[in-house]
Design a protein around this motif. Structure first.
Motif, PDB file in Angstrom:
ATOM      1  N   LYS A  52       0.835  -1.199   0.000  1.00  0.00           N
ATOM      2  CA  LYS A  52       0.000   0.000   0.000  1.00  0.00           C
ATOM      3  C   LYS A  52       0.871   1.252   0.000  1.00  0.00           C
ATOM      4  O   LYS A  52       1.928   1.286   0.624  1.00  0.00           O
ATOM      5  CB  LYS A  52      -0.918   0.002   1.221  1.00  0.00           C
ATOM      6  N   ASP A 183      -5.322  -9.572   4.245  1.00  0.00           N
ATOM      7  CA  ASP A 183      -5.103  -8.273   3.614  1.00  0.00           C
ATOM      8  C   ASP A 183      -3.762  -8.231   2.890  1.00  0.00           C
ATOM      9  O   ASP A 183      -3.659  -7.724   1.769  1.00  0.00           O
ATOM     10  CB  ASP A 183      -5.167  -7.181   4.683  1.00  0.00           C
ATOM     11  N   LYS A 187      -5.238 -13.349  -2.239  1.00  0.00           N
ATOM     12  CA  LYS A 187      -5.328 -13.306  -3.700  1.00  0.00           C
ATOM     13  C   LYS A 187      -6.749 -12.903  -4.083  1.00  0.00           C
ATOM     14  O   LYS A 187      -7.704 -13.221  -3.377  1.00  0.00           O
ATOM     15  CB  LYS A 187      -5.009 -14.675  -4.297  1.00  0.00           C
ATOM     16  N   ASP A 189      -9.760 -10.005  -5.388  1.00  0.00           N
ATOM     17  CA  ASP A 189     -10.219  -8.699  -4.917  1.00  0.00           C
ATOM     18  C   ASP A 189     -11.621  -8.785  -4.336  1.00  0.00           C
ATOM     19  O   ASP A 189     -12.403  -9.680  -4.676  1.00  0.00           O
ATOM     20  CB  ASP A 189     -10.215  -7.686  -6.071  1.00  0.00           C
ATOM     21  N   GLY A 190     -11.928  -7.821  -3.477  1.00  0.00           N
ATOM     22  CA  GLY A 190     -13.270  -7.711  -2.929  1.00  0.00           C
ATOM     23  C   GLY A 190     -13.711  -8.962  -2.200  1.00  0.00           C
ATOM     24  O   GLY A 190     -12.946  -9.576  -1.450  1.00  0.00           O
ATOM     25  N   ARG A 193     -11.623 -12.182  -2.552  1.00  0.00           N
ATOM     26  CA  ARG A 193     -10.262 -12.273  -2.016  1.00  0.00           C
ATOM     27  C   ARG A 193     -10.190 -13.434  -1.025  1.00  0.00           C
ATOM     28  O   ARG A 193     -11.088 -13.618  -0.198  1.00  0.00           O
ATOM     29  CB  ARG A 193      -9.865 -10.967  -1.333  1.00  0.00           C
TER      30      ARG A 193
END
Length: 219
Positions: A52, A183, A187, A189-190, A193
């Motif tokens: 991030k 997090d 693997k 998304d959303g 994951r």
């Protein structure tokens, strides 16, 4: 100075008194030392692993710093020592974040990995399409929530009724573990994951990160 990546240097021994699988892999990979690590260094290293940047990265590092600051104790002396010297990674066991058997039990107090507990972890998940091809077993955020609740229930079932009252804060501590692993290492998304059970096993048994995390750590 050598240009050899940290993970290629000779791997040090990891103390059994460091019960955190993520930190154990950081030490084994020579990303941080195994004893006292200054909080800014530890925060920055874990922060890189999140991938991030910007405000999201700053927020993640702030949360990491707060957890690291209290890892060896919440008293004023412990807090001052953490701020001035750093986190003592080989003295984390029995500290404020240790749940004493109310967690996954994959890693015991002697740092022995229990494969049957990894198999138990897998039963809480489902098969997901692997971005690298094929399918693999993994746990979503919802699966992890169910898994953590089952872990605490297991501990409660083994103790007197007062256990749930005296240790009612354990579920809060759990929020800083498996959801964080999802997090960082997840693997997809959303809602899709998931945390790969195979990668969890590698993290515990081999104390090694997936290549995509290694790339971030070496950036």
């Amino acid at each position: 100075m050598s240009d050899m990546p940290a993970s290629e240097a000779a791997a040090p021994q990891v103390s059994p008194n460091n019960p955190c699988p993520f930190l154990r892999a950081l030490v084994a990979g020579n990303y941080v030392g195994g004893h006292i690590v200054p909080l800014p260094e530890l925060t920055g290293t874990i922060g890189r692993a999140t991938g991030k940047t910007g405000l999201a990265g700053a927020d993640a590092k702030a949360k990491i710093f707060m957890v690291a600051q209290m890892a060896n104790g919440i008293g004023p002396f412990s807090q001052l020592r953490s701020l001035t010297h750093g986190a003592i990674l080989d003295e984390l066991r029995n500290g404020p974040l240790d749940k004493h058997g109310a967690g996954s039990r994959i890693l015991d107090q002697h740092a022995v990995v229990h494969e049957d507990e990894i198999a138990r972890l897998a039963t809480f998940g489902k098969d997901y399409p692997n971005p690298d091809g094929g399918t693999e077993r993994g746990l979503s955020a919802s699966d992890i929530k169910t898994f953590m609740a089952a872990n605490f229930q297991r501990a409660k079932d083994e103790h007197p009724p007062s256990y749930a009252i005296l240790h009612g804060y354990y579920p809060l501590l759990m929020l800083g573990e498996w959801p964080v692993l999802l997090d960082i290492m997840g693997k997809g998304d959303g809602n899709d994951r998931y945390l790969s059970v195979a990668e969890v096993r590698t993290l515990f048994v081999e104390r090694r990160f997936p290549d995509r995390i290694v790339t971030l750590l070496n950036a």
